[in-house]
Design a protein around this motif. Structure first.
Motif, short mmCIF file in Angstrom:
data_model
loop_
_atom_site.label_atom_id
_atom_site.label_comp_id
_atom_site.label_asym_id
_atom_site.label_seq_id
_atom_site.Cartn_x
_atom_site.Cartn_y
_atom_site.Cartn_z
N SER A 109 28.97 30.62 40.42
CA SER A 109 29.29 31.96 40.92
C SER A 109 30.80 32.06 41.00
CB SER A 109 28.69 32.19 42.31
OG SER A 109 27.28 32.15 42.23
N LEU A 110 31.36 33.07 40.38
CA LEU A 110 32.81 33.25 40.50
C LEU A 110 33.18 34.68 40.14
CD1 LEU A 110 34.05 33.23 37.36
CD2 LEU A 110 33.66 30.80 37.60
N THR A 111 34.36 35.09 40.60
CA THR A 111 34.86 36.43 40.32
C THR A 111 36.27 36.33 39.76
OG1 THR A 111 33.59 37.26 42.18
CG2 THR A 111 35.30 38.70 41.31
N ILE A 112 36.52 37.06 38.69
CA ILE A 112 37.86 37.10 38.11
C ILE A 112 38.30 38.56 38.09
CG2 ILE A 112 39.23 36.70 36.03
CD1 ILE A 112 37.20 34.45 35.37
N HIS A 113 39.47 38.83 38.68
CA HIS A 113 39.92 40.22 38.78
C HIS A 113 40.69 40.64 37.55
CE1 HIS A 113 38.55 40.54 42.86
NE2 HIS A 113 39.08 39.35 43.11
N ALA A 114 40.70 41.95 37.32
CA ALA A 114 41.45 42.48 36.19
C ALA A 114 42.93 42.21 36.41
CB ALA A 114 41.19 43.97 36.04
#
Ligand SMILES: Nc1ncnc2c1ncn2[C@@H]1O[C@H](COP(=O)(O)OP(=O)(O)O)[C@@H](O)[C@H]1O
Ligand SMILES: [Mg+2]
Lengths: 297, 291
Positions: free
Chosen positions: A27-32
């Motif tokens: 699970s991970l999030t990468i921002h613009a």
């Protein structure tokens, strides 16, 4: 940097048919607009992750979202979605040979703009712009498969640059490059970041991490996300790096003292005698190590 | 250099041509991969000024198909031989060196025909021409069958080679899609082309790395075993490569039904129509004459 998530992974798992898992429970999030490094040893699943982010493979479990949209085979069957996504996201493959398949450099770089159904004037403008940006105008009529490793890497980058993507996925871009080309590549990544692009780089080269990323995701050999944090946090965590096989303890002789001792080895700059090989990966560091190994055998 | 020919330490012995290693299999394979690469990736001949280079790719594809059909349907050695002569004349008119052209085609011939033609020599029934040990006899009908096969295949391969040597590959693909050849076919063709050169390079790299490690001479059996093992590795690699190359194309927006790149818009001119007419007439004549 804005805070819109470019990619969001929820409990993602992936295995190649009939094989061991290549990614487990990620699970991970990468921002613009973020510059991110995916760090892991060989086989930890970096390339697989980039292919999931590029919508080439789809998770066996969990969801991958790009700009809020779940990526699935069905989504890509829709031409409009496929078109919009491919135009926005560009992947530079680890093995440049699979990426370079056209008879000339020019056609290679024109491949992506052609798929976008641009008018031919626009295609030419994009190709010329990309060739100029990577300073390879001189190669335009050459056959890509007959170029040197560094030239191939530039052509591969140009072939994606012609897409003018918002997101760059780079798979071990410094592998096989000489120190000068590595520096040049780091500058290229920095420029893309300054231009507001999202740049996601998979690598096991610790020495480039703080130059190419503001945030680091570390994968371990069980294909799980072991840690995330700033380059400083990750690179100073010797235990983590050892556990993930990104750094290793080995014996070597210090030139100044002539003493032999064993200690963990991760960041080349930490060693004065390694100054000239700063850009090299830990495995191929100072020539002195290699000489010693040869003498031993 | 010491009298027994062994070098003093730290110096290399003088190369002596009479000591050359006889690595026949290896050299043959290297030659083939080299030749294949040149035959397939000879974009430079496609850019030359010549008769076929000036024609519309669609015409070339149609003409080739018509002549291939004629070669397949014709039952006269003279007619097929005549068509082979036509391919030579076309090569000459298209600035393709004849020696290069003929050598390339015949080099690959054994692979297409050898396996089929050889048994045909023996197993086609008829009055024997020559008696061989083991009770095998070469029959006249057998020789004729083998000759037909050789001539048919060499003429067909020559026609294909003419198309490839005088047309940028992307134009060939585009012509196929314009002519409504099924997408899956063009896709397979396109991908085949795209990774053949990778495979060829892998083959030559494998042999080079082997060469650098093998100090002594290998026995025939060892050599064959290595070739066998290499073939296995190659098969695995080719499967992997084909899927990776396809992903790389997909990543840059390729869909099986999308536009094939190639900037030049096709436009039929008078000479294209004439060429098409001549090719179709020639094919029809060959079929009628060779019945
Ligand atoms: N095409 C494939 N088929 C089967 N297994 C694969 C394939 N590609 C990678 N793997 C396996 O998946 C795991 C992760 O591989 P990969 O994503 O290439 O790692 P990395 O890029 O970090 O070196 C490895 O165990 C590898 O052997
Ligand atoms: Mg990888």
């Amino acid at each position: 940097m804005n805070n819109e998530p470019a990619f969001e992974l929820r409990d993602v798992a992936f295995s190649y048919e009939g094989k061991q898992p290549a990614l487990v429970n990620v699970s991970l999030t990468i921002h613009a607009g973020e510059r991110v490094a995916i760090l892991g040893s060989n086989g930890s699943g970096k390339s697989t992750l980039l292919k999931l982010l590029d919508g080439l493979y789809f998770p066996t479990q969990g969801v991958v979202r790009a700009y809020g949209q779940p990526l699935s085979e069905a989504a890509f069957d829709d031409d409009t979605f496929n078109f919009a996504f491919r135009r926005r996201v560009g992947l530079v493959f680890q093995d440049t040979d699979v990426q370079l398949f056209s008879p000339s450099v020019w056609e290679e770089v024109a491949f992506a703009p052609m798929q976008l159904s641009l008018k031919s004037g626009e295609v030419e403008a994009r190709v010329d712009g990309a060739l100029r940006a990577l300073r390879i105008e001189g190669l335009r009529d050459r056959a890509p498969h007959r170029l040197s490793g560094g030239e191939k890497r530039r052509v591969a980058l140009a072939s994606v640059l012609a897409l003018q993507p918002d997101v760059w996925l780079l798979d071990e871009p410094t592998a096989g490059l000489d120190p000068r080309s590595q520096c040049w590549l780091i500058d290229f990544i920095a420029e893309q970041g300054q231009a507001g692009k999202t740049v996601i780089t998979a690598t096991h080269n610790l020495s480039i991490v703080d130059a190419i990323a503001g945030r680091v995701f570390v994968f371990d050999e069980s294909h799980r996300l072991a840690a995330q944090g700033t380059p400083e946090e990750i690179l100073s965590n010797q235990e983590l790096l050892l556990a993930c096989n990104l750094s290793h303890a080995h014996r070597h002789r210090h030139a100044d003292s002539g003493q032999e001792h064993s200690h963990p080895h991760s960041r080349p700059p930490a060693h004065a005698h390694d100054a000239e090989s700063m850009r090299l990966t830990p495995e191929v560091q100072s020539p002195r190590h290699q000489t010693k190994e040869l003498k031993d055998t | 250099m010491t009298p027994d020919g062994s070098p003093p330490a730290a110096s290399l012995p003088q190369p002596n041509p009479s000591r050359r290693r006889s690595d026949v299999i290896e050299r043959t394979l290297a030659d083939i991969s080299h030749a294949l690469e040149h035959a397939l990736f000879a974009e430079e001949t496609a850019r030359r000024n010549g008769l076929l280079q000036a024609l519309d790719p669609r015409v070339k594809v149609l003409a080739m198909l018509a002549l291939l059909l004629a070669v397949a349907l014709s039952h006269s050695l003279a007619v097929i031989g005549g068509l082979y002569a036509v391919t030579l004349a076309l090569a000459w008119a298209s600035a393709i060196p004849l020696a290069f052209f003929v050598k390339r085609v015949w080099l690959f011939l054994p692979f297409f025909t050898g396996v089929i033609a050889l048994p045909a020599l023996f197993i086609t029934p008829g009055p024997p021409l020559a008696q061989l040990p083991l009770g095998l006899a070469v029959t006249r009908a057998g020789v004729t069958t083998a000759l037909f096969l050789l001539l048919r295949v060499s003429t067909s391969v020559s026609l294909g080679a003419l198309l490839i040597l005088t047309t940028p590959w992307n134009d060939v693909l585009k012509a196929l899609s314009v002519l409504h050849v099924p997408d899956s076919f063009s896709l397979i063709l396109g991908m085949t082309y795209r990774y053949i050169h990778l495979l060829l390079r892998t083959v030559s790299d494998m042999f080079l790395s082997r060469k650098s490690r093998v100090a002594g001479r290998l026995s025939g059996a060892e050599e064959r075993r290595m070739v066998g093992a290499s073939a296995g590795v190659l098969l695995g690699k080719s499967l992997h490569l084909s899927s990776e190359v396809y992903l790389a194309m997909q990543s840059r927006g390729y869909r099986s039904h999308s536009r094939v790149p190639g900037l030049a818009a096709f436009a039929m001119r008078r000479r294209d129509w004439s060429a098409l007419l001549i090719a179709v007439a020639l094919a029809a004549a060959a079929i009628v004459l060779g019945r």
